[in-house]
Design a protein around this motif. Structure first.
Motif, PDB file in Angstrom:
ATOM      1  N   SER A  51       0.682  -1.092   0.112  1.00 15.67           N
ATOM      2  CA  SER A  51       0.067  -0.025   0.108  1.00 15.67           C
ATOM      3  C   SER A  51       0.943   1.430  -0.042  1.00 15.67           C
ATOM      4  O   SER A  51       0.302   2.209  -0.370  1.00 15.67           O
ATOM      5  CB  SER A  51      -1.061   0.044   1.274  1.00 15.67           C
ATOM      6  OG  SER A  51      -0.391  -0.036   2.462  1.00 15.67           O
ATOM      7  N   GLU A  52       2.114   1.222   0.682  1.00 12.55           N
ATOM      8  CA  GLU A  52       3.070   2.195   0.506  1.00 12.55           C
ATOM      9  C   GLU A  52       3.224   2.863  -1.107  1.00 12.55           C
ATOM     10  O   GLU A  52       3.683   4.059  -1.370  1.00 12.55           O
ATOM     11  CB  GLU A  52       4.267   1.907   0.985  1.00 12.55           C
ATOM     12  CG  GLU A  52       5.138   3.063   1.339  1.00 12.55           C
ATOM     13  CD  GLU A  52       6.535   2.659   1.860  1.00 12.55           C
ATOM     14  OE1 GLU A  52       7.485   3.319   1.915  1.00 12.55           O
ATOM     15  OE2 GLU A  52       6.587   1.359   2.583  1.00 12.55           O
ATOM     16  N   TYR A  53       3.111   1.796  -1.988  1.00 13.56           N
ATOM     17  CA  TYR A  53       3.416   2.287  -3.149  1.00 13.56           C
ATOM     18  C   TYR A  53       2.020   2.160  -4.187  1.00 13.56           C
ATOM     19  O   TYR A  53       2.039   2.245  -5.292  1.00 13.56           O
ATOM     20  CB  TYR A  53       4.625   1.299  -3.800  1.00 13.56           C
ATOM     21  CG  TYR A  53       5.762   1.305  -3.128  1.00 13.56           C
ATOM     22  CD1 TYR A  53       6.587   2.245  -3.025  1.00 13.56           C
ATOM     23  CD2 TYR A  53       5.931   0.402  -2.199  1.00 13.56           C
ATOM     24  CE1 TYR A  53       7.730   2.468  -2.624  1.00 13.56           C
ATOM     25  CE2 TYR A  53       7.116   0.249  -1.524  1.00 13.56           C
ATOM     26  CZ  TYR A  53       8.068   1.193  -1.680  1.00 13.56           C
ATOM     27  OH  TYR A  53       9.390   1.132  -0.933  1.00 13.56           O
ATOM     28  N   GLY A  54       0.974   2.005  -3.454  1.00 11.92           N
ATOM     29  CA  GLY A  54      -0.359   1.985  -4.464  1.00 11.92           C
ATOM     30  C   GLY A  54      -0.529   0.602  -5.018  1.00 11.92           C
ATOM     31  O   GLY A  54      -1.201   0.313  -5.987  1.00 11.92           O
ATOM     32  N   LEU A  55       0.292  -0.267  -4.503  1.00 11.64           N
ATOM     33  CA  LEU A  55       0.553  -1.660  -5.388  1.00 11.64           C
ATOM     34  C   LEU A  55      -0.310  -2.941  -4.719  1.00 11.64           C
ATOM     35  O   LEU A  55      -0.596  -3.929  -5.190  1.00 11.64           O
ATOM     36  CB  LEU A  55       1.821  -2.103  -5.503  1.00 11.64           C
ATOM     37  CG  LEU A  55       2.733  -1.425  -6.388  1.00 11.64           C
ATOM     38  CD1 LEU A  55       4.359  -1.706  -6.139  1.00 11.64           C
ATOM     39  CD2 LEU A  55       2.199  -1.482  -7.932  1.00 11.64           C
ATOM     40  N   ASP A  56      -1.203  -2.440  -3.632  1.00  8.24           N
ATOM     41  CA  ASP A  56      -2.076  -3.284  -3.019  1.00  8.24           C
ATOM     42  C   ASP A  56      -3.454  -3.328  -3.686  1.00  8.24           C
ATOM     43  O   ASP A  56      -4.021  -4.695  -3.895  1.00  8.24           O
ATOM     44  CB  ASP A  56      -2.446  -3.155  -1.637  1.00  8.24           C
ATOM     45  CG  ASP A  56      -2.905  -1.438  -1.396  1.00  8.24           C
ATOM     46  OD1 ASP A  56      -2.537  -0.783  -2.326  1.00  8.24           O
ATOM     47  OD2 ASP A  56      -3.646  -1.255  -0.740  1.00  8.24           O
ATOM     48  N   GLU A  57      -3.579  -2.279  -4.526  1.00  7.73           N
ATOM     49  CA  GLU A  57      -4.829  -2.400  -5.483  1.00  7.73           C
ATOM     50  C   GLU A  57      -4.265  -1.532  -6.648  1.00  7.73           C
ATOM     51  O   GLU A  57      -4.604  -0.326  -7.001  1.00  7.73           O
ATOM     52  CB  GLU A  57      -6.004  -1.433  -4.999  1.00  7.73           C
ATOM     53  CG  GLU A  57      -6.511  -2.207  -3.871  1.00  7.73           C
ATOM     54  CD  GLU A  57      -7.843  -1.772  -3.141  1.00  7.73           C
ATOM     55  OE1 GLU A  57      -8.351  -0.576  -3.768  1.00  7.73           O
ATOM     56  OE2 GLU A  57      -8.363  -2.250  -2.206  1.00  7.73           O
ATOM     57  N   PRO A  58      -3.439  -2.326  -7.457  1.00  7.79           N
ATOM     58  CA  PRO A  58      -2.870  -1.733  -8.783  1.00  7.79           C
ATOM     59  C   PRO A  58      -4.037  -0.788  -9.742  1.00  7.79           C
ATOM     60  O   PRO A  58      -5.103  -1.351  -9.894  1.00  7.79           O
ATOM     61  CB  PRO A  58      -2.093  -2.810  -9.423  1.00  7.79           C
ATOM     62  CG  PRO A  58      -1.996  -3.885  -8.704  1.00  7.79           C
ATOM     63  CD  PRO A  58      -3.115  -3.806  -7.678  1.00  7.79           C
ATOM     64  N   ALA A  59      -3.406   0.305 -10.065  1.00  5.64           N
ATOM     65  CA  ALA A  59      -4.076   1.134 -10.956  1.00  5.64           C
ATOM     66  C   ALA A  59      -4.078   0.528 -12.310  1.00  5.64           C
ATOM     67  O   ALA A  59      -5.319   0.753 -12.933  1.00  5.64           O
ATOM     68  CB  ALA A  59      -3.601   2.821 -10.963  1.00  5.64           C
ATOM     69  N   VAL A  60      -3.090  -0.280 -12.750  1.00  3.14           N
ATOM     70  CA  VAL A  60      -3.082  -0.605 -14.042  1.00  3.14           C
ATOM     71  C   VAL A  60      -2.158  -1.875 -13.951  1.00  3.14           C
ATOM     72  O   VAL A  60      -1.362  -2.164 -13.271  1.00  3.14           O
ATOM     73  CB  VAL A  60      -2.265   0.166 -15.054  1.00  3.14           C
ATOM     74  CG1 VAL A  60      -2.269  -0.379 -16.638  1.00  3.14           C
ATOM     75  CG2 VAL A  60      -3.100   1.695 -15.194  1.00  3.14           C
TER      76      VAL A  60
ATOM     77  N   THR B 142       4.487  -9.507 -16.835  1.00  5.76           N
ATOM     78  CA  THR B 142       3.356  -8.460 -16.435  1.00  5.76           C
ATOM     79  C   THR B 142       3.998  -7.604 -15.317  1.00  5.76           C
ATOM     80  O   THR B 142       4.461  -8.172 -14.578  1.00  5.76           O
ATOM     81  CB  THR B 142       2.136  -9.599 -15.841  1.00  5.76           C
ATOM     82  OG1 THR B 142       1.765 -10.457 -16.998  1.00  5.76           O
ATOM     83  CG2 THR B 142       0.931  -8.636 -15.325  1.00  5.76           C
ATOM     84  N   PHE B 143       3.286  -6.460 -15.572  1.00 10.63           N
ATOM     85  CA  PHE B 143       3.823  -5.381 -14.298  1.00 10.63           C
ATOM     86  C   PHE B 143       2.456  -4.888 -13.879  1.00 10.63           C
ATOM     87  O   PHE B 143       1.467  -4.652 -14.384  1.00 10.63           O
ATOM     88  CB  PHE B 143       4.328  -4.247 -15.107  1.00 10.63           C
ATOM     89  CG  PHE B 143       5.666  -4.652 -15.659  1.00 10.63           C
ATOM     90  CD1 PHE B 143       6.973  -4.388 -15.121  1.00 10.63           C
ATOM     91  CD2 PHE B 143       5.728  -4.829 -17.360  1.00 10.63           C
ATOM     92  CE1 PHE B 143       8.258  -4.937 -15.155  1.00 10.63           C
ATOM     93  CE2 PHE B 143       7.031  -4.975 -17.798  1.00 10.63           C
ATOM     94  CZ  PHE B 143       8.343  -5.045 -16.914  1.00 10.63           C
ATOM     95  N   LEU B 144       2.460  -4.791 -12.346  1.00 10.32           N
ATOM     96  CA  LEU B 144       1.549  -4.180 -11.567  1.00 10.32           C
ATOM     97  C   LEU B 144       1.821  -2.682 -11.345  1.00 10.32           C
ATOM     98  O   LEU B 144       2.900  -2.622 -11.094  1.00 10.32           O
ATOM     99  CB  LEU B 144       1.353  -4.890 -10.230  1.00 10.32           C
ATOM    100  CG  LEU B 144       1.049  -6.432 -10.497  1.00 10.32           C
ATOM    101  CD1 LEU B 144       0.883  -7.125  -8.960  1.00 10.32           C
ATOM    102  CD2 LEU B 144      -0.198  -6.590 -11.252  1.00 10.32           C
ATOM    103  N   ILE B 145       1.066  -1.865 -11.797  1.00 12.42           N
ATOM    104  CA  ILE B 145       1.514  -0.452 -11.728  1.00 12.42           C
ATOM    105  C   ILE B 145       0.774   0.387 -10.663  1.00 12.42           C
ATOM    106  O   ILE B 145      -0.783   0.243 -10.723  1.00 12.42           O
ATOM    107  CB  ILE B 145       1.351   0.390 -12.952  1.00 12.42           C
ATOM    108  CG1 ILE B 145       2.138  -0.368 -14.175  1.00 12.42           C
ATOM    109  CG2 ILE B 145       1.522   1.778 -13.179  1.00 12.42           C
ATOM    110  CD1 ILE B 145       1.921  -0.124 -15.353  1.00 12.42           C
ATOM    111  N   GLY B 146       1.273   1.125  -9.652  1.00 13.50           N
ATOM    112  CA  GLY B 146       0.636   1.705  -8.614  1.00 13.50           C
ATOM    113  C   GLY B 146       0.770   3.208  -8.812  1.00 13.50           C
ATOM    114  O   GLY B 146       0.374   3.729  -9.819  1.00 13.50           O
TER     115      GLY B 146
END
Length: 364
Positions: free
Chosen positions: A267-276, A319-323
């Protein structure tokens, strides 16, 4: 006549004296210059054999970090055995210590704080295989000369000035000493597909079909039309120029920064719920070996086995998760299945997100 003779003799004496002073000063200046040149070359104050070092510690952002040699070429961060130490990067600064020379040597020092040793730039401690420690303390930088003040082994009576190459060789970023996972080396011609899906339901997929770029996907802005976006864009020809723009953007993709090797709080990087979520498919040529047996006519001779190398094209994907974005606008990313967190350039991600499925279609 006598007065003129005395004046002439006196003039000659003055000229001789002046010439003597001139040549004396010239010789003095020459010797002084030679002494200054010799001093500039300096004396060797430390010689370190990097192959004998078994422990290293130094400062990063005011905090001490320390590493210990585990075997012949494997190092471990003392407070984190999971940290992927890059041995080459860790040992690189020791090249500056192979033969460290001073520019000047200051003796009979009474107050080391005048040279910045009360709040040093860095304190470097080296331990060799015999257990002997060498402590190098780097104080202030001299604004006039551009050199750093240095003290060895806490000998407070002697201060050296040295070139700044030593202090600058130690990075102020911990992850400059870490091995990073690698992004596949991509060329535009290798890429066969791009899939991007946003958290709010937008998505598109570009893919090659018989050497023609096709697109399918959902554009949220168009889902209220009579014909759904899924039906409308279930495999239509894509705008070739836009497709080439996106594949070109991904060519040579690389991380711009390395932030965490074992992230526990996404969550520190917004990667717990990726935007893309971004998936890239590509082709890569690999070499394979095929064994063949050679049958001999003589019964008593053994069969020979030969290996032939062949090239095979395989399809792969990443595959990349983007935060969220950082202060520079770059995006926090995590490769799917990895524990590492890096950043990707804002220019790359922004270009990929600039278009919807409908934008990429040649005709809609």
């Amino acid at each position: 006549m006598k007065k003129k003779s005395f004046k002439l003799i006196g003039g000659v004496v003055v000229i001789c004296l002046l010439l003597g002073i001139y040549f004396g000063l010239r010789i003095y200046n020459q010797k002084t210059e030679e002494a200054e040149e010799e001093a500039a070359e300096g004396e060797t104050i430390l010689e370190v054999d990097s192959s004998s070092i078994t422990a290293i510690s130094f400062m990063i952002d005011g905090e001490e970090v320390s590493f210990t040699l585990q075997d012949e070429d494997t190092w471990q961060k003392d407070d984190d055995e999971t940290f992927p130490v890059d041995s080459s990067a860790l040992l690189a600064p020791l090249d500056e210590l192979a033969e460290l020379k001073s520019v000047r040597t200051l003796t009979e020092i009474e107050d080391t704080s005048e040279y910045g040793f009360d709040e040093p730039q860095n304190t470097i401690t080296l331990t060799d295989s015999d257990g002997e420690e060498t402590v190098i303390i780097i104080g202030d930088n001299n604004d006039s000369t551009g050199n750093d003040y240095l003290m060895l082994n806490e000998d407070t009576s002697t201060v050296y000035t040295v070139d700044t190459a030593l202090s600058s060789s130690f990075s102020d970023d911990l992850y400059d000493y870490a091995l990073s996972e690698e992004i596949p080396t991509l060329q535009a011609s290798m890429i066969t597909g791009i899939y991007a899906e946003t958290a709010d339901g937008e998505e598109y997929e570009l893919y090659l079909e018989d050497a023609i770029w096709m697109v399918r996907g959902v554009s949220k802005a168009d889902t209220d039309t009579e014909v759904t976006a899924e039906e409308l864009l279930d495999g239509v020809e894509a705008d070739a120029d836009l497709a080439n723009t996106l594949t070109g953007t991904l060519a040579g993709l690389y991380y711009t920064d390395y932030l965490d090797h074992n992230c526990e709080d996404l969550s520190e990087y917004g990667l717990d719920e990726p935007a893309v979520t971004l998936t890239i498919t590509y082709e890569e040529e690999v070499e394979t070996e095929e064994e063949t047996e050679t049958v001999t006519e003589a019964a008593d001779e053994e069969e020979e086995t030969e290996s032939e190398t062949e090239t095979e094209t395989i399809e792969l994907s990443v595959t990349f998760l983007i935060g969220d974005t950082d202060d520079n606008g770059d995006y926090y990313v995590q490769m799917d299945g990895s524990t590492e967190v890096h950043t990707l350039s804002s220019s790359v991600i922004s270009t990929l997100l600039e278009y919807s499925a409908y934008d990429l279609a040649a005709e809609t």
